[in-house]
Design an enzyme around this catalytic site. Structure first.
Site, PDB file in Angstrom:
ATOM      1  N   GLU A 294     -69.938 -57.998  39.474  1.00 43.55           N
ATOM      2  CA  GLU A 294     -69.108 -57.377  40.514  1.00 43.55           C
ATOM      3  C   GLU A 294     -67.956 -58.304  40.922  1.00 43.55           C
ATOM      4  O   GLU A 294     -66.852 -57.842  41.229  1.00 43.55           O
ATOM      5  CB  GLU A 294     -69.966 -57.027  41.730  1.00 43.55           C
ATOM      6  CG  GLU A 294     -71.016 -55.961  41.455  1.00 43.55           C
ATOM      7  CD  GLU A 294     -70.405 -54.671  40.944  1.00 43.55           C
ATOM      8  OE1 GLU A 294     -69.447 -54.172  41.566  1.00 43.55           O
ATOM      9  OE2 GLU A 294     -70.878 -54.173  39.906  1.00 43.55           O
ATOM     10  N   TRP A 297     -65.451 -57.731  38.298  1.00 46.48           N
ATOM     11  CA  TRP A 297     -64.710 -56.498  38.536  1.00 46.48           C
ATOM     12  C   TRP A 297     -63.601 -56.734  39.562  1.00 46.48           C
ATOM     13  O   TRP A 297     -62.492 -56.205  39.427  1.00 46.48           O
ATOM     14  CB  TRP A 297     -65.640 -55.401  39.065  1.00 46.48           C
ATOM     15  CG  TRP A 297     -66.283 -54.559  38.015  1.00 46.48           C
ATOM     16  CD1 TRP A 297     -67.584 -54.619  37.599  1.00 46.48           C
ATOM     17  CD2 TRP A 297     -65.672 -53.490  37.263  1.00 46.48           C
ATOM     18  NE1 TRP A 297     -67.819 -53.681  36.634  1.00 46.48           N
ATOM     19  CE2 TRP A 297     -66.662 -52.967  36.410  1.00 46.48           C
ATOM     20  CE3 TRP A 297     -64.383 -52.948  37.226  1.00 46.48           C
ATOM     21  CZ2 TRP A 297     -66.407 -51.914  35.533  1.00 46.48           C
ATOM     22  CZ3 TRP A 297     -64.131 -51.895  36.346  1.00 46.48           C
ATOM     23  CH2 TRP A 297     -65.122 -51.394  35.516  1.00 46.48           C
ATOM     24  N   TRP A 326     -52.879 -30.719  41.601  1.00 45.26           N
ATOM     25  CA  TRP A 326     -53.977 -30.845  42.552  1.00 45.26           C
ATOM     26  C   TRP A 326     -53.905 -29.737  43.607  1.00 45.26           C
ATOM     27  O   TRP A 326     -52.832 -29.217  43.907  1.00 45.26           O
ATOM     28  CB  TRP A 326     -53.926 -32.208  43.256  1.00 45.26           C
ATOM     29  CG  TRP A 326     -54.010 -33.389  42.341  1.00 45.26           C
ATOM     30  CD1 TRP A 326     -52.976 -34.175  41.916  1.00 45.26           C
ATOM     31  CD2 TRP A 326     -55.184 -33.918  41.731  1.00 45.26           C
ATOM     32  NE1 TRP A 326     -53.432 -35.161  41.085  1.00 45.26           N
ATOM     33  CE2 TRP A 326     -54.788 -35.033  40.952  1.00 45.26           C
ATOM     34  CE3 TRP A 326     -56.536 -33.567  41.764  1.00 45.26           C
ATOM     35  CZ2 TRP A 326     -55.700 -35.784  40.218  1.00 45.26           C
ATOM     36  CZ3 TRP A 326     -57.444 -34.313  41.036  1.00 45.26           C
ATOM     37  CH2 TRP A 326     -57.020 -35.411  40.274  1.00 45.26           C
ATOM     38  N   ASN A 361     -71.154 -48.927  48.169  1.00 47.19           N
ATOM     39  CA  ASN A 361     -70.351 -48.723  46.966  1.00 47.19           C
ATOM     40  C   ASN A 361     -70.754 -47.489  46.176  1.00 47.19           C
ATOM     41  O   ASN A 361     -69.896 -46.757  45.667  1.00 47.19           O
ATOM     42  CB  ASN A 361     -70.436 -49.964  46.054  1.00 47.19           C
ATOM     43  CG  ASN A 361     -69.447 -49.871  44.903  1.00 47.19           C
ATOM     44  OD1 ASN A 361     -68.248 -49.742  45.112  1.00 47.19           O
ATOM     45  ND2 ASN A 361     -69.953 -49.903  43.676  1.00 47.19           N
ATOM     46  N   TRP A 379     -56.414 -37.630  44.503  1.00 43.82           N
ATOM     47  CA  TRP A 379     -57.154 -38.843  44.809  1.00 43.82           C
ATOM     48  C   TRP A 379     -56.378 -39.779  45.733  1.00 43.82           C
ATOM     49  O   TRP A 379     -56.976 -40.570  46.471  1.00 43.82           O
ATOM     50  CB  TRP A 379     -57.522 -39.591  43.522  1.00 43.82           C
ATOM     51  CG  TRP A 379     -56.344 -39.974  42.671  1.00 43.82           C
ATOM     52  CD1 TRP A 379     -55.756 -39.239  41.689  1.00 43.82           C
ATOM     53  CD2 TRP A 379     -55.588 -41.197  42.744  1.00 43.82           C
ATOM     54  NE1 TRP A 379     -54.684 -39.915  41.140  1.00 43.82           N
ATOM     55  CE2 TRP A 379     -54.557 -41.110  41.765  1.00 43.82           C
ATOM     56  CE3 TRP A 379     -55.687 -42.338  43.536  1.00 43.82           C
ATOM     57  CZ2 TRP A 379     -53.638 -42.135  41.559  1.00 43.82           C
ATOM     58  CZ3 TRP A 379     -54.764 -43.357  43.338  1.00 43.82           C
ATOM     59  CH2 TRP A 379     -53.759 -43.259  42.372  1.00 43.82           C
ATOM     60  N   TRP A 402     -60.892 -45.682  43.207  1.00 43.88           N
ATOM     61  CA  TRP A 402     -60.482 -44.286  43.295  1.00 43.88           C
ATOM     62  C   TRP A 402     -60.025 -43.760  41.940  1.00 43.88           C
ATOM     63  O   TRP A 402     -60.365 -42.629  41.543  1.00 43.88           O
ATOM     64  CB  TRP A 402     -59.378 -44.117  44.347  1.00 43.88           C
ATOM     65  CG  TRP A 402     -59.981 -43.807  45.680  1.00 43.88           C
ATOM     66  CD1 TRP A 402     -60.283 -44.675  46.675  1.00 43.88           C
ATOM     67  CD2 TRP A 402     -60.400 -42.513  46.125  1.00 43.88           C
ATOM     68  NE1 TRP A 402     -60.868 -44.015  47.732  1.00 43.88           N
ATOM     69  CE2 TRP A 402     -60.943 -42.690  47.420  1.00 43.88           C
ATOM     70  CE3 TRP A 402     -60.373 -41.239  45.576  1.00 43.88           C
ATOM     71  CZ2 TRP A 402     -61.461 -41.629  48.165  1.00 43.88           C
ATOM     72  CZ3 TRP A 402     -60.888 -40.173  46.311  1.00 43.88           C
ATOM     73  CH2 TRP A 402     -61.420 -40.372  47.584  1.00 43.88           C
TER      74      TRP A 402
END
Length: 495
Positions: A294, A297, A326, A361, A379, A402
């Protein structure tokens, strides 16, 4: 011509500009500023409320940073380093404010840790130019990442877009070069500075926190000591089980260190070092190795900002997905924001965000995919809502998460992967403990019904909404819309 400094400025005056690094220990710029024990050192912090609004910084995060600044002011005072505030509405106005302050106080050198967002990079270039015109040196240090951008590159010297090979190279960089946190700078000799520490405001006008003050202070106490206690507790008590418990929101299975990393109360190096030290004595490395992943990341998404700066401009990483039409539905969007979608795990997640300024998360992925796939709402609206409410709001991590969920980002979930929110709730909150905690209207329902309150028949006595969309139909619509963008012969199909 720069003004002549007062006589007491005969001793060189070095400034360190604190931004996402609100700590005294293992702070690269601060340590560099303090390298010469003969210099005077002043720490600076800029209040820029107009810029914060442009960047959707949450009031709860500003509250946390102000509380952290109060702790940091005391730590720096013990080192004989005053903390001074600069105030300007936005970055453009800040540049001359900082230049005038440096000129008036005889600053010879400015140190700061590098930031990677495009607005921040432009600001720093403008500051460097303004100070150079005053014969003031500027030094920008790598500090935010464990391995800085530009060090982890593909064989043809490009930035990675896929995480797994990035992590292999990232790990190789650590093995080859190492990285260890450093301590505090040495206490400086007390001397007549001509600079006094600034009084710190308790709040910023126009920046109220949506989280109750008592709740925020209880959940997120400020100070490096609190941050290190939380890190040590996680590493020794929960880190070994992280791989098995991290997706269960009803328990304390994660580190909850993200606010401290986002504000720089902790460095990622300190976290990595603590994990590796524990691994040396661990019988099972999987938990902490997953957690180190993590941290990787976190680096990965910051590298993406540098390699692909268009993601800083509200653009999809996969530019072709900007062609998606969208849905525009304010009522549906408000229902999602307020936790009224009729899908309990999504609604409980959104209520957690509203009540605490933080979200687990796993729930971030579920709620983000629900907005972008089930509701088929852009988004970017969800990304902004999160930033406006998260105590750990960070552009790289928030944007990366996202775009992963919306299938518009690099190394994202494939477009035909659409979480079933009911099944996600059953899998990761099987007893409904988390759901009941944040949705008191469902407190009396058993473990099966709590995930689908109106499954068999509408309960008119239950103060909880019906589902705003049918998941099965919404899933097919999202897949069809994305498939229309897929290159012919791509071979992609629903799995």
């Amino acid at each position: 011509m720069p003004a002549s400094p007062p006589a007491h400025h005969a001793v060189p005056h070095v400034a360190v500009w604190l931004r996402q690094d609100l700590r005294a220990a293992d702070n690269t710029a601060l340590l560099a500023a303090c390298a010469d024990p003969r210099t005077r050192v002043t720490a600076l912090y800029a209040i820029t409320p107009g810029q914060w609004q442009q960047h959707d910084v949450a009031g709860v995060r500003i509250d946390f940073e102000l509380r952290q600044l109060a702790c940091l002011r005391d730590e720096l005072a013990a080192l004989n380093i005053p903390l001074c505030l600069l105030e300007a509405d936005d970055y453009a106005a800040l540049v001359p404010v900082l230049a005038r302050w440096a000129d008036a106080h005889g600053v010879t050198t400015l140190h700061a840790n590098r930031q990677y967002e495009i607005n921040e990079q432009a600001r720093d270039r403008a500051v460097a130019s303004a100070l150079q015109a005053q014969d003031i040196d500027t030094h920008w240090h790598e500090d935010l990442c464990i391995v800085p951008p530009g060090r982890v590159l593909t064989g043809d010297r490009r930035f990675y877009t896929v995480f797994t090979p990035f992590r292999r190279n990232w790990q190789q960089q650590l093995d080859d070069h190492g990285t260890r946190p450093r301590g505090l700078p040495a206490q400086r000799e007390a001397m007549a500075y001509g600079v006094s520490a600034s009084p710190l405001p308790e709040r910023i006008a126009g920046y109220p926190s949506h989280v109750d003050a008592g709740v925020a202070r209880a959940l997120w106490p400020a100070g490096e000591a609190h941050a290190h206690d939380r890190l040590a507790g996680f590493i020794t008590e929960a880190g070994g089980d992280y791989d098995r418990r991290r997706d269960l929101p009803a328990i304390d299975g994660t580190s909850t260190l993200s606010p401290y990393l986002a504000a720089g109360v902790l460095s990622a190096r300190q976290c990595l070092h603590a994990a590796r030290r524990q691994l040396a004595h661990a019988r099972d490395a999987r938990g902490l190795d997953t957690w180190i992943g993590e941290l990787c990341w976190r680096d990965f998404y910051k590298h993406i900002l540098v390699g692909f700066p268009h993601v800083c401009r509200h653009q999809a990483f996969k530019r072709e997905t900007d062609a998606i039409a969208w849905r525009h539905d304010d009522a549906l969007f408000r229902a999602w924001c307020e936790g009224r979608t009729g899908y309990p795990v999504v609604d409980a997640a959104m209520r957690q965000l509203l009540e605490t300024g933080w979200m687990h998360n796993r729930l971030r992925m579920i709620s983000a995919m629900f907005l972008s796939k089930d509701l088929f709402i852009d988004w970017r609206l969800g990304e902004r809502h999160f930033m406006r409410h998260l105590i750990d709001g960070d552009l790289s991590a928030n944007n990366g998460g996202w775009q992963w969920s919306a299938s518009t980002g690099n190394d994202a979930a494939p477009y035909f992967r659409v979480f079933n929110p009911t099944l996600q709730g059953r899998k990761f909150d099987p007893d409904g403990e988390f759901i009941r905690r944040f949705l008191p209207a469902l407190a009396g329902l058993d473990a099966r019904r709590v995930h689908e309150p109106h499954a068999k028949q509408v309960d008119a006595l239950l103060d909880y909404p019906l589902p705003v969309v049918d998941h099965g139909e919404a899933r097919l619509h999202a897949i069809a819309a994305f498939r229309a963008l897929a290159p012919a012969g791509s071979g992609e199909a629903p799995g």
